[in-house]
Each structure stands twice: as structure tokens, then as C-alpha cells.
Design a protein around this motif. Structure first.
Motif, PDB file in Angstrom:
ATOM      1  N   LEU A 290      43.732  24.409  82.454  1.00 33.14           N
ATOM      2  CA  LEU A 290      42.294  24.537  82.184  1.00 33.14           C
ATOM      3  C   LEU A 290      41.654  25.427  83.232  1.00 33.14           C
ATOM      4  O   LEU A 290      41.848  25.223  84.437  1.00 33.14           O
ATOM      5  N   PHE A 291      40.897  26.410  82.768  1.00 33.96           N
ATOM      6  CA  PHE A 291      40.174  27.315  83.647  1.00 33.96           C
ATOM      7  C   PHE A 291      38.682  27.023  83.541  1.00 33.96           C
ATOM      8  O   PHE A 291      38.174  26.728  82.452  1.00 33.96           O
ATOM      9  N   SER A 292      37.969  27.120  84.684  1.00 30.65           N
ATOM     10  CA  SER A 292      36.525  26.980  84.612  1.00 30.65           C
ATOM     11  C   SER A 292      35.999  28.079  83.697  1.00 30.65           C
ATOM     12  O   SER A 292      36.411  29.225  83.775  1.00 30.65           O
ATOM     13  N   GLY A 293      35.098  27.700  82.810  1.00 33.45           N
ATOM     14  CA  GLY A 293      34.641  28.613  81.773  1.00 33.45           C
ATOM     15  C   GLY A 293      35.155  28.190  80.419  1.00 33.45           C
ATOM     16  O   GLY A 293      34.673  28.659  79.391  1.00 33.45           O
ATOM     17  N   GLY A 294      36.181  27.284  80.420  1.00 36.45           N
ATOM     18  CA  GLY A 294      36.598  26.664  79.173  1.00 36.45           C
ATOM     19  C   GLY A 294      37.912  27.130  78.595  1.00 36.45           C
ATOM     20  O   GLY A 294      38.409  26.514  77.646  1.00 36.45           O
ATOM     21  N   ALA A 295      38.503  28.205  79.083  1.00 37.61           N
ATOM     22  CA  ALA A 295      39.784  28.660  78.542  1.00 37.61           C
ATOM     23  C   ALA A 295      40.861  27.628  78.844  1.00 37.61           C
ATOM     24  O   ALA A 295      40.973  27.143  79.976  1.00 37.61           O
ATOM     25  N   THR A 296      41.658  27.252  77.827  1.00 38.95           N
ATOM     26  CA  THR A 296      42.706  26.252  78.004  1.00 38.95           C
ATOM     27  C   THR A 296      43.995  26.699  77.318  1.00 38.95           C
ATOM     28  O   THR A 296      43.976  27.508  76.385  1.00 38.95           O
ATOM     29  N   ARG A 297      45.100  26.117  77.792  1.00 40.23           N
ATOM     30  CA  ARG A 297      46.396  26.349  77.163  1.00 40.23           C
ATOM     31  C   ARG A 297      47.254  25.114  77.384  1.00 40.23           C
ATOM     32  O   ARG A 297      47.379  24.615  78.499  1.00 40.23           O
TER      33      ARG A 297
END
Length: 328
Positions: A290-297
Motif C-alpha cells: 500500500l502506497f500513500s495516495g491509495g495505490a495498492t497491489r
């Protein structure tokens, strides 16, 4: 047309053009001689299942740029060879192929060993894998706390009596190492593309350098790349968060975003000054990155899986292994 001078006794190639000079040493591909029995705890690359939060391993903007070029070559070897207009196995027919090699991650202990050597070579005006006292790359890595099953080292140097363009010099040194013109067995390219390596320590130091013949290069760059694989053979999730300011589809100098929060499982990192991050995966399982800003994998990782490079570009776009997706 540059003048080229080969000095076989010293086993490195000198290239002189417009007052600038570069040198590259042949690689030493190293295998642990068998006296390393330590586990993974001494190798400082962080963990993924112990909880907590920390800043990612340090790398200067120039060192992260070098790392990104190395990983471009490893993941896209056919493309890299075409950039420099050579076959991937130029000079060593059949010994290299275009199969993608997993990205390597920055290791703090290896970077410490590399920093020691780059600094020492500039301070004492020599260019060699072994110090004047005979200390080898193996010993420097071990002294820095890195236990390994296999390891290797690439060195590059460029200098000028004028002003050094440090960003261009990083790219020039990468080309020196990848093309490896005049180096027997193309040892630097072979090491850079060695699929067995999982980690690297890169140190780039600038300063004055005096050559053996007394020539003083008032501005020079010394780069040490120490590669290794931990006895535990862990998987790393790594990458860089950057804005593609020049819209050329790759990470470039000063495009990284520092201080961005990245979380894998219950471990949090913030990206370093150059936008880089990494996690060591200590246990098989399914993890959410999870990255701040909402990008996830979502990632399902088994023991022995290859490293996974996941970049975030322009705040929202995820790119896995430079567009290749997960490797087998």
C-alpha cells in the motif's frame, strides 16, 4: 575520435577524450569460500513481518540513479543491449541471454562496504578491488556485517581536469560497465546480469584523483557496486516512487519522491531522499503493498520467489518489474 589506451598489466581500460578519462576494473565474481555460517540477521535490509516503521535504506540521488540503471539492464537485457548497439553476449558468445533477471535491492551493509572502498580509493589515489594492504572485497563485505553465499564487485572511475557533469557521468559509467569494451570475458556485464544476486550496495564519491603517472584529475567520480546474496535467499519487494517529469518513461535524476509512506503487511517504510524503498520478506504469504495516495497491489510470495520491483509513477500508476509483471 577518442584515443584508447589499454594497460594489460593493470587490467583496466583507459579512455581519454576531451580531457576526460574513465577507467573500469574487471569484475571479481566471488563465491563464499565456505567459512560463512551466519544467518540473515546481520544483513541489514529490513523485514516484512516484524511490525514497525522506518525510513528506507539510504541512497543518494546519484546512487539511486545507478541502481535504477542496473535494474533496467537486469529486467530488460535485450533493450539495454540495443541502447548501446551490442548483442547481449557480445564478446562472450552464448554466455549471456536476454531472459529477464530479477531486480536487486539496496543493502545497507553492502553500501557501507562500498562507501568505505570508494572513499579509500579517492583518498589514497588507487583504483583496484584489493586495497594496498591486500584487503579484498570479500573481507570488506564481511567486515561490514554482510554474510553471503555469493558476491561480486564492479568498480568504475571517470575524471577530468575540468568540471564533471555528475549526472551524465553516472550514465557514462553504467555504459562503461555494461558494454565492457576491451575487458576480457566482459566481467562487469556478466556480474551486472548475474541472476543469483539479490542485493547490491552502491557508493558514489566525488573528488580529486591523482593517477599513477602523476596526472591530477581535479574532478572525478569513483563508484563501487558490491553485489551479494544472503544465505537465507530471501525475497525483496523494492521499487522507487517518482514523477516522470521529462515524460521519457523511466526514472531519472531528481525525479524521486522522498518521504512517501509505503506499507507491506504490517511494516511501514518511507521512501528515501531519492524515492527508493525496499522490504525483506521473511515468511511466505499473501501481502498487500500500500502506497500513500491509495495505490495498492496484492502479492502472494512463496519461499525462494524472485525479487519484485514495483514502482509508483506520477502518484497513481503502478509498474511491476518495468512492465514485465511478476517473474517466474
Amino acid at each position: 575520435m577518442p584515443n584508447r589506451l589499454s594497460i594489460p598489466a593493470l587490467a583496466f581500460l583507459l579512455v581519454v577524450a576531451s580531457g576526460q578519462q574513465c577507467a573500469v576494473t574487471p569484475v571479481n565474481n566471488m563465491t563464499d569460500p565456505g567459512n560463512q555460517t551466519g544467518g540473515t540477521g546481520g544483513n541489514n535490509s529490513g523485514g516484512s513481518n516484524g511490525g514497525g516503521s522506518s525510513t528506507s535504506i539510504d541512497a543518494s540521488l546519484l546512487e539511486q540513479l545507478s541502481l535504477e540503471r542496473i535494474n533496467r539492464a537486469r529486467l530488460l537485457p535485450a533493450t539495454e543491449a540495443s541502447i548501446f548497439n551490442i548483442a547481449i553476449d557480445e564478446g562472450i558468445p552464448g554466455q549471456l541471454n536476454t531472459t529477464p533477471k530479477p531486480a536487486v535491492t539496496m543493502n545497507a551493509n553492502l553500501r557501507g562496504a562500498a562507501l568505505e572502498h570508494s572513499t579509500d580509493m579517492l583518498d589514497r589515489d588507487y583504483f583496484a578491488h584489493d586495497t594496498p594492504e591486500g584487503v579484498t572485497p570479500f573481507e570488506r563485505m564481511q567486515n561490514a556485517g554482510y554474510m553471503f553465499t555469493t558476491a561480486g564487485e564492479n568498480l568504475a572511475w571517470r575524471g577530468t581536469t575540468g568540471t564533471l557533469n555528475v549526472v551524465q557521468t553516472v550514465d557514462d559509467q553504467h555504459e562503461d560497465l555494461f558494454v565492457d569494451e576491451g575487458i576480457p570475458d566482459r566481467g562487469h556485464r556478466v556480474t551486472m546480469l548475474n541472476a543469483a544476486f539479490r542485493e547490491v550496495g552502491i557508493s558514489i564519491v566525488t573528488g580529486a584523483f591523482t593517477r599513477d603517472d602523476g596526472t591530477v584529475f581535479t574532478s572525478s567520480m569513483m563508484q563501487t557496486q558490491d553485489y551479494g546474496t544472503d544465505p537465507g535467499d530471501p525475497t525483496f519487494v523494492l521499487g522507487v516512487v517518482y514523477n516522470d517529469i521529462n515524460a521519457n518513461g523511466q526514472y531519472d535524476y531528481n525525479e524521486g519522491r522522498s518521504g512517501i509512506t509505503v506499507q507491506l503487511g504490517n511494516v511501514q517504510r518511507t521512501t528515501n531522499d531519492a524515492g527508493g524503498y525496499s522490504f525483506r520478506v521473511n515468511a511466505a504469504g499473501t501481502y498487500t503493498l500500500l502506497f500513500s495516495g491509495g495505490a495498492t497491489r496484492s502479492l502472494t510470495i512463496e519461499d525462494g520467489d524472485p525479487n519484485i520491483k514495483i514502482d509508483v509513477i506520477d502518484g497513481t500508476r503502478l509498474e511491476v518489474n518495468l512492465g514485465l509483471g511478476l517473474l517466474e
